[in-house]
Write a protein that holds these residues in place. Structure first.
Motif, PDB file in Angstrom:
ATOM      1  N   GLY A 192      -3.657 -84.418  -1.928  1.00  0.00           N
ATOM      2  CA  GLY A 192      -2.960 -85.708  -1.890  1.00  0.00           C
ATOM      3  C   GLY A 192      -3.845 -86.815  -2.437  1.00  0.00           C
ATOM      4  O   GLY A 192      -3.398 -87.676  -3.212  1.00  0.00           O
ATOM      5  N   ALA A 193      -5.114 -86.790  -2.043  1.00  0.00           N
ATOM      6  CA  ALA A 193      -6.058 -87.800  -2.540  1.00  0.00           C
ATOM      7  C   ALA A 193      -6.251 -87.658  -4.052  1.00  0.00           C
ATOM      8  O   ALA A 193      -6.254 -88.654  -4.790  1.00  0.00           O
ATOM      9  CB  ALA A 193      -7.396 -87.651  -1.821  1.00  0.00           C
ATOM     10  N   VAL A 194      -6.410 -86.424  -4.509  1.00  0.00           N
ATOM     11  CA  VAL A 194      -6.588 -86.194  -5.951  1.00  0.00           C
ATOM     12  C   VAL A 194      -5.358 -86.700  -6.718  1.00  0.00           C
ATOM     13  O   VAL A 194      -5.480 -87.310  -7.785  1.00  0.00           O
ATOM     14  CB  VAL A 194      -6.831 -84.687  -6.215  1.00  0.00           C
ATOM     15  CG1 VAL A 194      -6.692 -84.364  -7.687  1.00  0.00           C
ATOM     16  CG2 VAL A 194      -8.201 -84.291  -5.717  1.00  0.00           C
ATOM     17  N   THR A 195      -4.198 -86.459  -6.149  1.00  0.00           N
ATOM     18  CA  THR A 195      -2.970 -86.928  -6.796  1.00  0.00           C
ATOM     19  C   THR A 195      -2.960 -88.449  -6.889  1.00  0.00           C
ATOM     20  O   THR A 195      -2.573 -89.015  -7.926  1.00  0.00           O
ATOM     21  CB  THR A 195      -1.739 -86.455  -5.998  1.00  0.00           C
ATOM     22  OG1 THR A 195      -1.798 -85.040  -5.894  1.00  0.00           O
ATOM     23  CG2 THR A 195      -0.451 -86.870  -6.672  1.00  0.00           C
ATOM     24  N   PHE A 196      -3.384 -89.095  -5.823  1.00  0.00           N
ATOM     25  CA  PHE A 196      -3.407 -90.566  -5.842  1.00  0.00           C
ATOM     26  C   PHE A 196      -4.307 -91.070  -6.974  1.00  0.00           C
ATOM     27  O   PHE A 196      -3.903 -91.888  -7.801  1.00  0.00           O
ATOM     28  CB  PHE A 196      -3.906 -91.091  -4.491  1.00  0.00           C
ATOM     29  CG  PHE A 196      -3.880 -92.589  -4.402  1.00  0.00           C
ATOM     30  CD1 PHE A 196      -2.763 -93.244  -3.934  1.00  0.00           C
ATOM     31  CD2 PHE A 196      -4.966 -93.350  -4.824  1.00  0.00           C
ATOM     32  CE1 PHE A 196      -2.725 -94.618  -3.873  1.00  0.00           C
ATOM     33  CE2 PHE A 196      -4.939 -94.725  -4.775  1.00  0.00           C
ATOM     34  CZ  PHE A 196      -3.811 -95.368  -4.300  1.00  0.00           C
ATOM     35  N   GLY A 197      -5.528 -90.549  -7.003  1.00  0.00           N
ATOM     36  CA  GLY A 197      -6.463 -90.997  -8.034  1.00  0.00           C
ATOM     37  C   GLY A 197      -5.960 -90.667  -9.429  1.00  0.00           C
ATOM     38  O   GLY A 197      -6.027 -91.486 -10.344  1.00  0.00           O
ATOM     39  N   GLY A 198      -5.440 -89.454  -9.585  1.00  0.00           N
ATOM     40  CA  GLY A 198      -4.971 -89.029 -10.898  1.00  0.00           C
ATOM     41  C   GLY A 198      -3.814 -89.880 -11.401  1.00  0.00           C
ATOM     42  O   GLY A 198      -3.809 -90.338 -12.562  1.00  0.00           O
ATOM     43  N   MET A 199      -2.853 -90.107 -10.535  1.00  0.00           N
ATOM     44  CA  MET A 199      -1.686 -90.903 -10.956  1.00  0.00           C
ATOM     45  C   MET A 199      -2.078 -92.341 -11.247  1.00  0.00           C
ATOM     46  O   MET A 199      -1.618 -92.942 -12.222  1.00  0.00           O
ATOM     47  CB  MET A 199      -0.615 -90.876  -9.851  1.00  0.00           C
ATOM     48  CG  MET A 199       0.097 -89.566  -9.724  1.00  0.00           C
ATOM     49  SD  MET A 199       1.115 -89.195 -11.171  1.00  0.00           S
ATOM     50  CE  MET A 199       2.511 -90.245 -10.873  1.00  0.00           C
ATOM     51  N   ALA A 234       1.445 -93.929  -7.687  1.00  0.00           N
ATOM     52  CA  ALA A 234       0.332 -93.135  -7.135  1.00  0.00           C
ATOM     53  C   ALA A 234       0.515 -92.929  -5.640  1.00  0.00           C
ATOM     54  O   ALA A 234       0.349 -91.813  -5.129  1.00  0.00           O
ATOM     55  CB  ALA A 234      -0.992 -93.833  -7.415  1.00  0.00           C
ATOM     56  N   GLY A 235       0.884 -93.997  -4.926  1.00  0.00           N
ATOM     57  CA  GLY A 235       1.097 -93.882  -3.483  1.00  0.00           C
ATOM     58  C   GLY A 235       2.229 -92.928  -3.164  1.00  0.00           C
ATOM     59  O   GLY A 235       2.128 -92.080  -2.264  1.00  0.00           O
ATOM     60  N   LEU A 236       3.294 -93.041  -3.912  1.00  0.00           N
ATOM     61  CA  LEU A 236       4.461 -92.200  -3.659  1.00  0.00           C
ATOM     62  C   LEU A 236       4.141 -90.728  -3.934  1.00  0.00           C
ATOM     63  O   LEU A 236       4.434 -89.843  -3.113  1.00  0.00           O
ATOM     64  CB  LEU A 236       5.614 -92.666  -4.558  1.00  0.00           C
ATOM     65  CG  LEU A 236       6.992 -92.080  -4.275  1.00  0.00           C
ATOM     66  CD1 LEU A 236       7.438 -92.436  -2.867  1.00  0.00           C
ATOM     67  CD2 LEU A 236       8.002 -92.594  -5.290  1.00  0.00           C
ATOM     68  N   ALA A 237       3.533 -90.476  -5.092  1.00  0.00           N
ATOM     69  CA  ALA A 237       3.207 -89.081  -5.446  1.00  0.00           C
ATOM     70  C   ALA A 237       2.208 -88.496  -4.460  1.00  0.00           C
ATOM     71  O   ALA A 237       2.326 -87.331  -4.047  1.00  0.00           O
ATOM     72  CB  ALA A 237       2.638 -89.036  -6.865  1.00  0.00           C
TER      73      ALA A 237
END
Lengths: 490, 342
Positions: free
Chosen positions: B195-202, B165-168
């Motif tokens: 970027g935040a949405v990606t973190f939560g999603g992943m 999640a952090g990386l993505a």
């Protein structure tokens, strides 16, 4: 290292130790307190750094224009500033051409590629000014140029008699202004009227109409400028106007050719190269004079050329790039390959106006230089020289957005006096950003309200939550489609 | 979140991702509004630490609270657990940010780039090179905290989920903010949100998928006689259970009339929890036609007297068991429904 190791520092940081940076409302940017140079002169530039500073000086209505602003999307930066003397506002008439702007210690070219900047004046303030009109009446002023219907002198006269020009010199109201019309050719300039100062529009027009005539002789431009900036200022009527009536002196010198002092040289005729040491002497004199004179009494020198540029591809040194060469005049810089060319009787005077010398003088004199060939152009140049002064200014500039991806410093420096400068450091957040600015019709970004973040957040949030219902909706639809829900027929 | 609104399909795995992404988006919004509308009270140096802490705090809270909602924990228990996890994650995030930017980063990256120490310590620099580790470390703090508050179940799944999640998130944040990429925006506004949405999603997708234990298998009659009748095949105690379907009038789990071609003991459904995963199997107990059908597949489960044991096949949600005369069959379907379904 050790202070950061200390848990106290960590706790302190967490406990809201914001340092001396000030947050700009509506943005994720913080700015450091603006710094102004402490020069030997008595004028300084003041950059408005925070809401208190802006509101206190300019009022709440100007707050949004006054606050420092940067828009990372378009690469635009905005700061508001004013000139001040002894800590109080000093109205001035600055334009983009009067400033040297640096971004991260890189001087911005005035017009170059993606980079651009403008200076927008605000709050015009009528100021008392003493205009010294220094008009060339040498023999060449009676010439009639090709495709022109009247002589050069007639063009000057027509320009000065226009109502808008007269209005610029005498705006009326509570503002006290006066004009000192002088004519020059050989020797020292002579006053057009015996009383030296003209205090009304009517008298001004009368003097121009009846007394401005071609006198013949050579063009002692440099001497005339020097005399106007020094000896004239010591005359009693002028002293009274400056010291008692608080008028700021502005010298507007008009000529149609080159400085030519043939009559003072018995051995040979003037060539272009002869003007280099004379000009250098004048520039150094003006520079010294301006440094040693109180700003309220310091003359600003504007130059107006009548005709076309003799050196269209040459110009005085750019203070942004060649600050060291500002007061050093080389013959090649001034004359190019015409160093040994005679001014009078040769081809130089036919080429046009010595625009390089005029730019140089205006730079050293804190003014601007114009070369115009018709009456309307001359009138505009006179009006610009007599322009209104403003209480404060906005500087807007645009650079490549990549240059806004870390902290940077914006520095403003006056070209006319390079020791006068101010700077402010921007610290944008390296993690999040407010909505990009809204581009206006002029292409400059205005801050977008923070509430506009809802335009991105609410639909996105709605989409995420709605997608959460998609599996159950799809499941029910599929079951209905494949006849898993209804009771079968017997 | 509500388990009744999450059917047992492959799409259920995205539910947690969506809710965590929404939580992350709210965190980004909160951080942005705090910074722009209220004056941030911390030094510029700590901008990243605060932002990442708000982000991972929100995702941690959302993940654990959502689990509590699915499991029907009391609200106070959900809040306590999720809140505790946020506090547990916040401290290490700050320490990781500080340690990386001040000590570990300059020591390691200083070997590769001359100005690494200076640039790492420059909090306003938008740079993937110097920020990606802070993102990844925060993600791992988020994962560890969630794992701890889930009693260390699937610890490495959580850790890996946080890492990914952090990386993505860092990649999306940087690529979208940089105009040198074709679809870059030049600013960190949209990039920060996505970027935040990606973190939560992943993190929601990888760290804690909705467990099968929240669902149970059911049999439901689809033919006219006894239409809609259904029985659970649950194994709440973790032991094997077997449910019988037939027309034997006494003691059967699901009675279907003999007139419809169903024999006394026609078919049975077995649930077992080998290795923690539930598995359901259908056994054919009669020589009468018994077929399990699913998309593009039919499995004949008729009893073969030459074999020592009945034929059996694994059942999936949506499978149909067709019994009796093919011209007028009796059909029951196998469904996975929330365990609480009654």
């Amino acid at each position: 290292m050790f202070p950061r190791l200390s848990p106290l520092v960590l706790v302190g940081a967490l406990a809201c130790s914001g340092g001396d940076l000030v947050a700009i409302p509506g943005s994720t940017t913080r700015v450091a307190p603006a710094e102004a140079s402490q020069s030997a002169t008595d004028m300084t530039l003041h950059i408005f750094g925070d809401a208190d500073d802006c509101a206190g000086e300019l009022g709440e209505k100007n707050l949004s224009l006054c606050l420092p602003y940067m828009d990372r999307a378009s690469g635009q930066v905005r700061v508001a500033f004013r000139t001040q003397v002894d800590g109080t506002a000093w109205a001035s008439a600055l334009t983009a051409g009067d400033l040297m702007v640096s971004h991260k210690n890189q001087v911005l070219p005035e017009n170059g590629g993606d980079v651009r900047y403008v200076v927008i004046p605000h709050d015009p303030e009528p100021t008392s000014q003493l205009y010294v009109l220094l008009l060339d009446v040498s023999g060449s002023m009676q010439n009639v140029d090709r495709n022109a219907s009247r002589s050069r002198m007639e063009k000057v006269r027509a320009a000065l008699l226009r109502d808008d020009v007269a209005d610029a010199f005498f705006p009326g109201g509570d503002v006290q202004t006066a004009v000192v019309p002088l004519v020059f050719s050989s020797g020292e300039p002579r006053p057009l009227v015996p009383e030296l100062l003209i205090n009304s529009k009517k008298e001004f027009k009368e003097a121009i109409r009846t007394k401005l005539q071609v006198g013949g002789g050579y063009t002692h431009l440099f001497r005339a400028v020097k005399w106007s900036a020094s000896d004239l200022m010591k005359l009693e009527p002028v002293q009274n106007a400056i010291k008692l009536r608080g008028m700021a002196p502005v010298i507007i010198a008009l000529t149609d050719g080159f400085n030519n002092e043939d009559d003072l040289r018995r051995d040979a005729k003037d060539v272009c190269g002869d003007n280099a040491p004379r000009l250098e002497g004048l520039l150094k004199f003006l520079d010294e004079l301006r440094r040693g004179t109180k700003i309220t009494e310091r003359p600003n020198v504007f130059t107006v050329g009548l005709g076309t540029k003799a050196w269209p591809k040459q110009s005085a040194p750019d203070p942004r790039a060649e600050s060291a060469a500002l007061l050093t005049v080389s013959t090649t810089r001034l004359c190019g390959r015409y160093v040994a060319e005679r001014i009078d009787g040769g081809s130089l005077e036919k080429k046009g106006v010595d625009n390089v010398s005029m730019e140089w003088i205006a730079q050293a004199g804190g003014g601007r230089s114009y070369v115009r060939k018709d009456t309307a152009g001359l009138a505009q140049a006179f009006k610009d020289a007599a322009s209104t002064r403003y209480k404060w200014f906005e500087l807007r500039y645009q650079v490549d957005p990549h240059h806004l991806r870390r902290k940077f410093q914006t520095r403003i420096r006056l070209l006319s006096n390079q020791s006068i400068e101010a700077s402010i450091a921007f610290h944008p957040s390296g993690w999040i950003d407010a909505p990009p600015g809204t581009l206006g019709k002029d292409g400059w970004a205005e801050p977008t309200p923070v509430s506009r973040t809802a335009v991105l957040t609410i639909p996105l949030l709605g989409a995420l939550l709605a997608l959460g219902y998609l599996p159950s909706a799809r499941y029910n639809v599929m079951r209905a489609l494949f006849n898993r829900v209804a009771r079968p027929r017997k | 979140m509500n388990i009744f609104l999450i059917p047992y399909t492959w799409m259920r795995h995205f539910s947690q991702a969506l809710i965590c992404a929404a939580g992350a988006l709210m965190a980004w919004w909160a951080a942005l509004v705090w910074t722009t509308a209220l004056s941030p009270g911390w030094a510029v140096y700590w901008d990243g630490a605060w932002y990442l802490t708000i982000l991972i705090g929100s995702v941690t809270f959302t993940s654990l609270y959502a689990e509590g909602a699915l499991r029907r924990w009391p609200i106070y228990q959900r809040v306590l657990r999720a809140g505790g996890a946020v506090l547990f994650a916040a401290g290490p995030t700050f320490v990781a940010y500080w340690g990386w930017n001040d000590y570990i980063g300059p020591a390691i990256l200083g070997l590769l780039w001359e100005d690494a120490g200076r640039d790492l310590g420059e909090p306003t620099l938008v740079s993937l090179r110097y920020r990606v580790i802070s993102f990844v470390a925060s993600g791992m703090c988020c994962g560890v905290s969630c794992a701890v508050f889930r009693r260390l179940q699937n610890f490495f799944t959580h850790l890996g989920g946080g890492f990914a999640a952090g990386l993505a998130s860092a990649l999306v944040w940087y690529v979208l903010s940089d105009s040198t990429f074709e679809y870059g925006y030049n600013d960190v506004y949209v990039a920060g949100a996505l970027g935040a949405v990606t973190f939560g999603g992943m993190f929601g997708l990888l760290a804690w998928p909705i467990p099968d234990e929240l669902y149970a298998g059911w049999l439901r009659v689809m033919t006219d006689t006894r239409f809609g009748r259904r029985i659970p095949i649950d194994g709440l105690d973790g032991k094997q259970r077997e449910r019988f379907v037939g027309h034997y009038p006494r003691g059967l789990d699901l009675f279907l009339p003999a007139n419809d071609g169903v024999l006394e003991l026609h078919v049975s459904i077995v649930v077992s929890t080998d290795g923690g995963d539930q598995s359901y199997r259908a056994r054919g107990l009669t020589i009468a036609p018994t077929v399990v059908t699913r998309l593009l597949e039919k499995i004949d489960l008729r009893y073969d007297p030459r074999r020592p044991a009945p034929l059996a096949t694994r059942l999936q949600s949506g499978d149909r068991i067709v019994m009796g005369d093919p011209g007028r069959p009796t059909v029951v379907e196998f469904l996975m429904l929330p365990r609480e379904e009654r």
